[in-house]
Design a protein around this motif. Structure first.
Motif, PDB file in Angstrom:
ATOM      1  N   MET A 257     -14.273  43.539  10.015  1.00 58.85           N
ATOM      2  CA  MET A 257     -14.824  42.453  10.829  1.00 58.85           C
ATOM      3  C   MET A 257     -15.903  41.718  10.042  1.00 58.85           C
ATOM      4  O   MET A 257     -16.764  42.346   9.450  1.00 58.85           O
ATOM      5  N   THR A 258     -15.854  40.375  10.015  1.00 57.33           N
ATOM      6  CA  THR A 258     -16.884  39.658   9.276  1.00 57.33           C
ATOM      7  C   THR A 258     -18.078  39.388  10.193  1.00 57.33           C
ATOM      8  O   THR A 258     -17.929  39.180  11.390  1.00 57.33           O
ATOM      9  N   THR A 259     -19.247  39.391   9.576  1.00 58.77           N
ATOM     10  CA  THR A 259     -20.474  39.198  10.339  1.00 58.77           C
ATOM     11  C   THR A 259     -20.662  37.713  10.654  1.00 58.77           C
ATOM     12  O   THR A 259     -20.460  36.862   9.791  1.00 58.77           O
ATOM     13  N   ASP A 260     -21.075  37.427  11.889  1.00 60.07           N
ATOM     14  CA  ASP A 260     -21.409  36.051  12.248  1.00 60.07           C
ATOM     15  C   ASP A 260     -22.680  35.675  11.477  1.00 60.07           C
ATOM     16  O   ASP A 260     -23.716  36.327  11.619  1.00 60.07           O
ATOM     17  N   LEU A 261     -22.586  34.631  10.654  1.00 58.53           N
ATOM     18  CA  LEU A 261     -23.722  34.267   9.798  1.00 58.53           C
ATOM     19  C   LEU A 261     -24.975  33.942  10.607  1.00 58.53           C
ATOM     20  O   LEU A 261     -26.093  34.080  10.128  1.00 58.53           O
ATOM     21  N   ASN A 262     -24.765  33.500  11.859  1.00 60.45           N
ATOM     22  CA  ASN A 262     -25.925  33.157  12.698  1.00 60.45           C
ATOM     23  C   ASN A 262     -26.657  34.394  13.213  1.00 60.45           C
ATOM     24  O   ASN A 262     -27.719  34.275  13.796  1.00 60.45           O
TER      25      ASN A 262
ATOM     26  N   MET B 270     -26.816  25.962  13.288  1.00 59.72           N
ATOM     27  CA  MET B 270     -25.572  26.741  13.212  1.00 59.72           C
ATOM     28  C   MET B 270     -25.140  26.882  11.756  1.00 59.72           C
ATOM     29  O   MET B 270     -24.962  25.891  11.059  1.00 59.72           O
ATOM     30  N   ARG B 271     -25.026  28.134  11.282  1.00 58.15           N
ATOM     31  CA  ARG B 271     -24.597  28.355   9.905  1.00 58.15           C
ATOM     32  C   ARG B 271     -23.092  28.519   9.824  1.00 58.15           C
ATOM     33  O   ARG B 271     -22.497  29.211  10.631  1.00 58.15           O
ATOM     34  N   THR B 272     -22.490  27.898   8.815  1.00 60.46           N
ATOM     35  CA  THR B 272     -21.053  28.098   8.594  1.00 60.46           C
ATOM     36  C   THR B 272     -20.838  28.450   7.127  1.00 60.46           C
ATOM     37  O   THR B 272     -21.677  28.120   6.283  1.00 60.46           O
ATOM     38  N   ARG B 273     -19.739  29.124   6.846  1.00 61.82           N
ATOM     39  CA  ARG B 273     -19.433  29.475   5.462  1.00 61.82           C
ATOM     40  C   ARG B 273     -19.121  28.225   4.646  1.00 61.82           C
ATOM     41  O   ARG B 273     -18.419  27.350   5.102  1.00 61.82           O
ATOM     42  N   ASN B 274     -19.681  28.190   3.437  1.00 64.09           N
ATOM     43  CA  ASN B 274     -19.430  27.064   2.550  1.00 64.09           C
ATOM     44  C   ASN B 274     -18.795  27.642   1.288  1.00 64.09           C
ATOM     45  O   ASN B 274     -19.472  28.219   0.442  1.00 64.09           O
ATOM     46  N   SER B 275     -17.450  27.514   1.187  1.00 64.61           N
ATOM     47  CA  SER B 275     -16.771  28.206   0.086  1.00 64.61           C
ATOM     48  C   SER B 275     -17.132  27.601  -1.268  1.00 64.61           C
ATOM     49  O   SER B 275     -17.141  28.294  -2.277  1.00 64.61           O
TER      50      SER B 275
ATOM     51  N   VAL C  39     -33.496  31.336  -1.565  1.00 64.35           N
ATOM     52  CA  VAL C  39     -33.237  32.766  -1.698  1.00 64.35           C
ATOM     53  C   VAL C  39     -32.642  33.297  -0.391  1.00 64.35           C
ATOM     54  O   VAL C  39     -31.736  34.125  -0.393  1.00 64.35           O
ATOM     55  N   ALA C  40     -33.147  32.769   0.727  1.00 67.90           N
ATOM     56  CA  ALA C  40     -32.664  33.224   2.035  1.00 67.90           C
ATOM     57  C   ALA C  40     -31.154  33.007   2.157  1.00 67.90           C
ATOM     58  O   ALA C  40     -30.441  33.862   2.685  1.00 67.90           O
ATOM     59  N   THR C  41     -30.660  31.885   1.637  1.00 71.82           N
ATOM     60  CA  THR C  41     -29.209  31.617   1.712  1.00 71.82           C
ATOM     61  C   THR C  41     -28.417  32.694   0.985  1.00 71.82           C
ATOM     62  O   THR C  41     -27.378  33.145   1.459  1.00 71.82           O
ATOM     63  N   LEU C  42     -28.944  33.122  -0.186  1.00 74.85           N
ATOM     64  CA  LEU C  42     -28.246  34.182  -0.928  1.00 74.85           C
ATOM     65  C   LEU C  42     -28.153  35.460  -0.113  1.00 74.85           C
ATOM     66  O   LEU C  42     -27.131  36.133  -0.107  1.00 74.85           O
ATOM     67  N   TYR C  43     -29.249  35.773   0.568  1.00 75.99           N
ATOM     68  CA  TYR C  43     -29.273  37.009   1.364  1.00 75.99           C
ATOM     69  C   TYR C  43     -28.419  36.912   2.637  1.00 75.99           C
ATOM     70  O   TYR C  43     -28.146  37.914   3.272  1.00 75.99           O
ATOM     71  N   ILE C  44     -28.040  35.714   2.999  1.00 78.14           N
ATOM     72  CA  ILE C  44     -27.088  35.581   4.111  1.00 78.14           C
ATOM     73  C   ILE C  44     -25.753  36.187   3.679  1.00 78.14           C
ATOM     74  O   ILE C  44     -25.090  36.883   4.426  1.00 78.14           O
ATOM     75  N   TYR C  45     -25.378  35.937   2.412  1.00 77.69           N
ATOM     76  CA  TYR C  45     -24.072  36.379   1.928  1.00 77.69           C
ATOM     77  C   TYR C  45     -24.084  37.799   1.359  1.00 77.69           C
ATOM     78  O   TYR C  45     -23.074  38.495   1.398  1.00 77.69           O
ATOM     79  N   TYR C  46     -25.210  38.201   0.772  1.00 76.42           N
ATOM     80  CA  TYR C  46     -25.276  39.513   0.111  1.00 76.42           C
ATOM     81  C   TYR C  46     -26.495  40.289   0.596  1.00 76.42           C
ATOM     82  O   TYR C  46     -27.572  39.724   0.755  1.00 76.42           O
TER      83      TYR C  46
END
Lengths: 75, 196
Positions: free
Chosen positions: A1-6, B1-6, B41-48
């Motif tokens: 399951m992927t985490t909701d980024l929000n 609202m955050r969305t994935r940005n490939s 830096v915060a954006t990086l920690y969203i993904y990792y």
């Protein structure tokens, strides 16, 4: 399951040692509103990362302050 | 609202590999990476989760991508010479097009991250490569030999040419650029040496 980024909350803290990190994560992981938590001691900002669907930044900051740590939202 | 940005995720991966190769694991930091990508830096920690999580996940994704390229059109039942030729083509294509990633895998080999990453690489490759060698032995195309001897004859010559190319010089320090012609000249000698 992927985490909701929000649901991911990122903070700058002054957690310094592995012992502090272990104790804090032990405490946070028992919180019913927290799904995941981690601290990156290798970063200058000692970044705390929380995954929570219901808690706010301010609520996490209060928890950290009660434990004696500085904590601010990292933007 | 955050969305994935490939697009952003791709940039992070590419810059992370560049910085890891340039500065090593110790010199690499999430702050440096964020600056290089012009993101917070915060954006990086969203993904990792942290630096280790980032290194392992990027390495595992690359290992997966490398496997797909190296095993493209390959089948362990292939005639030995045809299969080995395809392996040389796929491996040289991958390494020459991805010099940063090849250097990263070399660094990983001697690091604390080597276990999870190479476990995956071994799981992906081991089966196909092991079967290919066994088939060649059972068909009488090559003699039975220890895996290390097989690898040292079948693949090491190619890896050495690519190392010269990536360093831009040969063993005597003279400038060197690898060409397809040199790859296939070396391949022909390798086949002569290994085939019965």
């Amino acid at each position: 399951m992927t985490t909701d980024l929000n649901h991911i909350l990122i903070f700058k803290t002054n957690i310094r040692t592995k012992t502090q990190k272990r104790k804090l994560l032990g405490m946070l992981s028992t919180h019913s509103g927290i799904q995941q938590c981690s601290v990156d001691l290798s970063d200058i900002d000692r970044v705390l990362r929380i995954v929570s669907a219901c808690l706010t930044h301010q609520q996490i900051i209060s928890i950290l302050q009660q434990q004696g740590f500085d904590c601010a939202e990292l933007v | 609202m955050r969305t994935r940005n490939s697009g952003k995720e791709q940039l992070v991966k590419q810059k992370a590999i560049e910085l890891l190769v340039r500065d090593g694991f110790e010199g690499f930091s999430m702050n440096k990476l964020a600056r290089a990508c012009d993101i917070s830096v915060a954006t990086l920690y969203i993904y990792y989760k942290d630096k280790d999580d980032l290194i392992i996940r990027i390495a595992l994704e690359e290992a997966e991508r490398m496997t797909q390229i190296v095993l493209k059109d390959f089948n362990p039942e292939m005639d030995f010479e045809e299969g080995l030729r395809l392996q040389w083509k796929n491996r040289s294509d991958y390494m020459l097009k991805n010099p940063g990633t090849s250097a990263l895998f070399e660094q990983l080999r001697f690091s604390t991250f080597s276990e999870p990453v190479f476990k995956q690489v071994k799981a992906n490759f081991g089966n196909a490569m092991g079967k290919f060698m066994k088939n060649a032995v059972s068909r009488g195309e090559i003699n039975a030999m220890p895996m290390e001897v097989y690898w040292s004859v079948a693949f090491a010559p190619l890896y050495n040419l690519i190392r010269f190319h990536q360093e831009g010089k040969n063993m005597a320090g003279k400038p060197f650029v690898l060409t397809r012609k040199l790859i296939w000249q070396t391949f022909d000698l390798t086949i002569k040496g290994i085939k019965k």
